[in-house]
Design an enzyme around this catalytic site. Sequence first.
Site, short mmCIF file in Angstrom:
data_model
loop_
_atom_site.label_atom_id
_atom_site.label_comp_id
_atom_site.label_asym_id
_atom_site.label_seq_id
_atom_site.Cartn_x
_atom_site.Cartn_y
_atom_site.Cartn_z
N LYS A 209 0.74 -1.14 -0.14
CA LYS A 209 0.03 -0.22 0.14
C LYS A 209 0.74 1.24 0.07
O LYS A 209 0.74 2.04 -0.82
CB LYS A 209 -1.05 -0.23 0.79
CG LYS A 209 -1.49 1.62 1.38
CD LYS A 209 -2.41 1.71 0.66
CE LYS A 209 -3.19 2.89 0.32
NZ LYS A 209 -3.84 3.56 -0.21
N CYS A 263 -3.21 10.45 1.69
CA CYS A 263 -2.70 8.79 0.98
C CYS A 263 -1.04 9.46 0.28
O CYS A 263 -0.11 9.09 1.51
CB CYS A 263 -3.37 8.33 0.21
SG CYS A 263 -4.88 7.85 0.47
N1 NAD Z 1 -9.35 8.95 1.77
C1 NAD Z 1 -9.01 7.70 0.62
O1 NAD Z 1 -8.70 8.34 -0.38
C2 NAD Z 1 -7.68 6.71 1.47
C3 NAD Z 1 -7.98 5.66 0.32
C4 NAD Z 1 -6.78 5.18 0.74
C5 NAD Z 1 -7.26 4.70 1.81
N2 NAD Z 1 -7.34 5.64 2.71
C6 NAD Z 1 -6.66 4.83 4.05
O2 NAD Z 1 -7.94 4.83 4.94
C7 NAD Z 1 -8.11 5.07 6.22
C8 NAD Z 1 -9.54 5.98 6.75
O3 NAD Z 1 -9.44 7.28 5.86
P1 NAD Z 1 -10.52 7.71 5.33
O4 NAD Z 1 -10.24 8.75 4.08
O5 NAD Z 1 -11.93 6.79 5.43
O6 NAD Z 1 -10.95 8.96 6.88
P2 NAD Z 1 -12.02 9.81 7.42
O7 NAD Z 1 -12.08 10.74 8.41
O8 NAD Z 1 -13.06 9.97 6.35
O9 NAD Z 1 -12.85 8.46 8.04
C9 NAD Z 1 -12.39 8.16 9.80
C10 NAD Z 1 -13.45 8.04 10.63
O10 NAD Z 1 -13.54 7.56 11.13
C11 NAD Z 1 -13.82 7.57 12.72
N3 NAD Z 1 -13.23 7.63 14.02
C12 NAD Z 1 -11.74 7.66 14.39
N4 NAD Z 1 -11.53 7.35 15.43
C13 NAD Z 1 -12.49 6.31 15.64
C14 NAD Z 1 -12.77 5.47 16.59
N5 NAD Z 1 -11.79 5.33 17.80
N6 NAD Z 1 -14.21 4.87 16.84
C15 NAD Z 1 -14.92 4.75 15.63
N7 NAD Z 1 -14.31 6.09 14.31
C16 NAD Z 1 -13.24 6.90 14.49
C17 NAD Z 1 -13.98 9.80 12.34
O11 NAD Z 1 -14.70 9.96 12.81
C18 NAD Z 1 -13.87 9.53 10.78
O12 NAD Z 1 -15.76 9.69 10.58
C19 NAD Z 1 -6.94 5.94 6.61
O13 NAD Z 1 -5.41 5.29 7.44
C20 NAD Z 1 -6.10 6.04 5.18
O14 NAD Z 1 -4.85 6.96 5.35
C21 NAD Z 1 -8.46 7.12 2.59
#
Ligand code: NAD
Length: 403
Positions: A209, A263
């Site tokens: 990743k 990312c």
């Molecule tokens: N957004 C993207 O395009 C993308 C793509 C690939 C990977 N990622 C990875 O995926 C992961 C999540 O990213 P995202 O974009 O969905 O983030 P995001 O901020 O959109 O969503 C994460 C959610 O988790 C919640 N959260 C935080 N701590 C929590 C807890 N202890 N219990 C329950 N909920 C909790 C937050 O309130 C938030 O709504 C990250 O590691 C990111 O690097 C994101």
Amino acid sequence: MTDTDKTIVVVGTGYVGLPAALLLAKAGYDVVGVDINENIVRAINEGVMRIKEDDLQALMDEPGVRANLRAQSTPCEGDIFIIAVPTPLDHRKKIAEMSYVDDAVESIIPFLRPGNLVIIESTIPPLTCRERVTPMIEKATDLVIGETLHLAHCPERILPGDIFYEIIHNDRIIGAMNEEARDMAADMYATFVKGELFKTDDVTAELVKLMENTYRDINIALANEFDAVAETLKIDGREAITLANKHPRVNILYPGIGVGGHCIAIDPWFIKEVDPSNSRMIFTSRLINDGMPARIASKIRKAVREIDNPKLVVLGAAYKPNVDDPRESPAIEIVRLLVEDGYDVAHYDRLIDGMEYESLVEICKGADMLAILVPHDETMAELERTRAEVEQVMRTPLIVRYQ
Ligand SMILES: NC(=O)c1ccc[n+]([C@@H]2O[C@H](COP(=O)([O-])OP(=O)(O)OC[C@H]3O[C@@H](n4cnc5c(N)ncnc54)[C@H](O)[C@@H]3O)[C@@H](O)[C@H]2O)c1
């Protein structure tokens, strides 16, 4: 029990967790979305889609999906737990900020039962599954990872703006220490993924990743560096890249204003974190791309240096064109630098909540420069349609596109 009789608890229902939760609900699983943000919990329970994608909204509107999906602010028992919480960068130390993952793992520990599967979808530094999550769970329970509890890392590859298509069609990496965990995770993803599922170990999955986004970051840095050299030579960097790309085996990217988002600007640091001595090119690329906002701010300053008290209108705050996500956005950093210098800057982006505007003609009245930092398709289409009018209402008709 057939696979879809299972309950899946998705911890973190943002850009990654929510689309997965919806597709799993559509596949027939009983899905519980868990989020510490009460607004997100409420929105899901009311069927309101916060990610601006029509296909995701349509999925949310399906009665079958709504019937299988509920949201709450704390976890509960389940068969599969998916962790999709943020892993931002600790900007001071340039390492992964793991507190969200730690909290999420802590929160599910009381609900874990023998035979459960825990999947980390969050992007994590290599060895997180083995050296962080495994000891956390094993210390707090009688469960043994790989024996009585299964742990997998299945990183997400979605492209914001095209999440619905990509989450279904992209190939997916499934990493785990034991075969049973890999098979269980693969069975779950197979209910909605049409891409291929590739099974490997957890550490490989973690690194893969990060390699993907680091590859992108380094290529962007190379384009930005070529552009800087072209500027020194007083030639057009874009033209030079276009001509170099006429070579049958060359495909250089075009320069930009820096790298943002959740990312590409972050993940390379997670590699450096675990092996700094072998991450020299990765580190240099990060520095080049992080230096771009300062370069662009200085280009803007140069462009208006002859104008007294220039009024700047800046378009674009998303981290890249056609997305509504401003996280780590270089455009925001550029505006911050200009404001810090005392420039009069009005900053707009129709895709970002709170930064919307009526029309280009309206916001450009009396301006000395329209700087386009993030060329959303709709912005560029409007500019094409109304350019003559926009130039007419500006005090100085200076319109520059920076990527
Ligand atoms: N957004 C993207 O395009 C993308 C793509 C690939 C990977 N990622 C990875 O995926 C992961 C999540 O990213 P995202 O974009 O969905 O983030 P995001 O901020 O959109 O969503 C994460 C959610 O988790 C919640 N959260 C935080 N701590 C929590 C807890 N202890 N219990 C329950 N909920 C909790 C937050 O309130 C938030 O709504 C990250 O590691 C990111 O690097 C994101």
